[in-house]
Design a protein around this motif. Structure first.
Motif, PDB file in Angstrom:
ATOM      1  N   PHE A   1     -63.668 -40.349 -74.687  1.00 43.86           N
ATOM      2  CA  PHE A   1     -62.883 -39.167 -75.051  1.00 43.86           C
ATOM      3  C   PHE A   1     -61.612 -39.123 -74.215  1.00 43.86           C
ATOM      4  N   GLN A   2     -60.577 -38.515 -74.774  1.00 43.19           N
ATOM      5  CA  GLN A   2     -59.363 -38.308 -74.001  1.00 43.19           C
ATOM      6  C   GLN A   2     -59.667 -37.325 -72.865  1.00 43.19           C
ATOM      7  N   ALA A   3     -59.263 -37.686 -71.658  1.00 44.03           N
ATOM      8  CA  ALA A   3     -59.603 -36.886 -70.483  1.00 44.03           C
ATOM      9  C   ALA A   3     -59.094 -35.454 -70.595  1.00 44.03           C
ATOM     10  N   ARG A   4     -57.892 -35.281 -71.097  1.00 42.67           N
ATOM     11  CA  ARG A   4     -57.327 -33.927 -71.200  1.00 42.67           C
ATOM     12  C   ARG A   4     -58.121 -33.066 -72.157  1.00 42.67           C
ATOM     13  N   TYR A   5     -58.605 -33.662 -73.245  1.00 43.16           N
ATOM     14  CA  TYR A   5     -59.395 -32.899 -74.201  1.00 43.16           C
ATOM     15  C   TYR A   5     -60.725 -32.456 -73.592  1.00 43.16           C
ATOM     16  N   LEU A   6     -61.327 -33.350 -72.809  1.00 37.24           N
ATOM     17  CA  LEU A   6     -62.565 -32.967 -72.125  1.00 37.24           C
ATOM     18  C   LEU A   6     -62.321 -31.794 -71.180  1.00 37.24           C
ATOM     19  N   LYS A   7     -61.208 -31.840 -70.458  1.00 35.86           N
ATOM     20  CA  LYS A   7     -60.899 -30.761 -69.519  1.00 35.86           C
ATOM     21  C   LYS A   7     -60.656 -29.447 -70.254  1.00 35.86           C
ATOM     22  N   ASP A   8     -59.901 -29.502 -71.356  1.00 42.34           N
ATOM     23  CA  ASP A   8     -59.608 -28.283 -72.111  1.00 42.34           C
ATOM     24  C   ASP A   8     -60.882 -27.575 -72.552  1.00 42.34           C
ATOM     25  N   ILE A   9     -61.865 -28.360 -72.986  1.00 45.36           N
ATOM     26  CA  ILE A   9     -63.109 -27.764 -73.473  1.00 45.36           C
ATOM     27  C   ILE A   9     -63.992 -27.297 -72.324  1.00 45.36           C
ATOM     28  N   THR A  10     -64.150 -28.122 -71.290  1.00 47.65           N
ATOM     29  CA  THR A  10     -65.014 -27.699 -70.170  1.00 47.65           C
ATOM     30  C   THR A  10     -64.436 -26.494 -69.442  1.00 47.65           C
ATOM     31  N   ASP A  11     -63.127 -26.276 -69.544  1.00 48.80           N
ATOM     32  CA  ASP A  11     -62.529 -25.078 -68.956  1.00 48.80           C
ATOM     33  C   ASP A  11     -63.052 -23.796 -69.602  1.00 48.80           C
TER      34      ASP A  11
END
Length: 375
Positions: free
Chosen positions: A329-339
């Protein structure tokens, strides 16, 4: 027009209305705020022809009733830099005369464009009306707006799709946003009076202004809408916006069914690990690979220029009881969701190339879909 107002009162009102003004536009009057002083109150209006914000404040010392316009950004900056507690006097003698501003020993004048040139954004009929809690509205916006598309060619994805529907036999108000790579779907109990509302796409800029107003609200927010316009009243502020004229895609079709390989992981540990391994690459689109085995997760990332990084999470933070799996997965997308998650994150996989469902274990009313990348 001539009136005197406390600096703090004027600053707060200008902060609300000037934010909709486009800094770069081809119509000079749209850079201005309309000031209307009468009967001990001041009404401020700003618009970009897509959104209009009106704020009315009382307790104004009006010496001469009237209306004029002033450059919104400049007036806001001047008032912002004035000392606390000062009284601000605004004086416009009509016609082509400038707008005079006096505060203590500070004096300036601003170009006032003709009031007749200031556009009026008519409301039209807004048959659907209901109140929504400020906290509920903040929650809907915060947990979906990160997925709004910025791709202008797919304009119908440039906002949040807000509509009334049913979920598990309960009527809900649902917000959905997607950019084709990730999808956010969040729902809250349907407010009284919202049952017959049409499905509407609220534009990105309107969402940003609405969120700012909701941050200050303590009571319920009044919402009125039609198929083409939305109006929101928060205290003394009224925001009117056009809606996106388009059809939001059938998002239910892209939510996978039957993803039965479940990983539960601590949000804090997972987000920190993703952040660390992704630091190896300066490219925001670089994928992070998740390699799963029983109660074990290996995260890896690589960069042709910088090298590679990896980190392991084991059964202290990860629960997984299915066949081994590799997915990126794109790292930024993972961060956006886990936020958006507070405690445990649940990932529901089908295989390494199929869409993945992500949820907050404690808040099933919020659901996210994430498209994988090749690794």
């Amino acid at each position: 027009m001539k009136f005197t107002v406390d600096r703090a009162v004027l600053l707060k009102a200008l902060a609300h209305v000037q934010s909709v003004v486009e800094r770069r536009n081809t119509i000079p009057i749209l850079a201005n705020v309309l000031l209307d002083a009468a009967e001990g109150r001041l009404r401020l209006t700003a618009t970009d022809m897509e959104i209009a914000i009106v704020e009315e404040v009382g307790g104004i010392e009006v010496a001469r009733e009237g209306r004029c316009t002033a450059p919104a950004a400049t007036l806001f900056e001047i008032v912002r830099k004035l000392p606390d507690g000062v009284k601000v006097e605004l004086d416009h003698k009509g016609g082509d005369a400038p707008l005079g501003l006096r505060a203590g020993r500070y004096v300036t004048s601003l170009t006032a464009l003709p009031v007749e040139d200031f556009p009026s954004m008519t409301e039209g009929k807004l048959p659907h009306r209901f109140n929504v809690g400020a906290g509920l509205l903040r929650d809907l916006v915060d947990r979906t707006r990160f997925a709004i598309s910025t791709e202008e060619t797919r304009y119908y994805l440039n906002g949040i799709y807000l509509h009334a529907t049913e979920a598990n036999g309960t009527k809900v108000l649902r917000a959905v946003a997607t950019d084709g790579h990730r999808l956010a779907r969040v729902e809250e109990p349907l407010p009284d009076g919202a049952e017959g509302m049409p499905g509407v796409i609220v534009p990105r800029k309107t969402i940003a202004e609405l969120r700012k107003l909701a941050e200050e609200a303590t009571d319920e927010i009044e919402m009125r809408l039609s198929d083409t316009k939305l109006q929101v009243k928060v205290g003394t502020v009224t925001l009117t916006s056009k809606l996106i004229d388009g059809t939001f895609p059938d998002y239910e079709r892209v939510i996978p069914k039957g993803n039965d390989r479940v990983m539960s992981v601590d949000k804090t540990a997972f987000a920190a690990a993703v952040d660390r391994v992704a630091a190896i690459s300066s490219e925001r689109s670089r994928p992070v690979k998740l390699s799963l085995e029983k109660n074990h997760l290996l995260l890896t990332a690589a960069s042709p220029d910088q090298g590679q990084a990896q980190e392991e999470l084991d059964n202290d933070t990860v629960t997984y009881d299915s066949t081994p799996l590799e997915i990126g997965f794109q790292a930024r997308y993972l961060k956006d969701i886990t936020d958006q998650v507070d405690g445990q994150v649940e990932f529901r996989f089908a295989d390494g190339s199929a869409p993945t469902i992500v949820q907050d274990a404690a808040k099933p009313e919020a659901l996210y879909v994430l498209m994988p990348m090749r690794v």
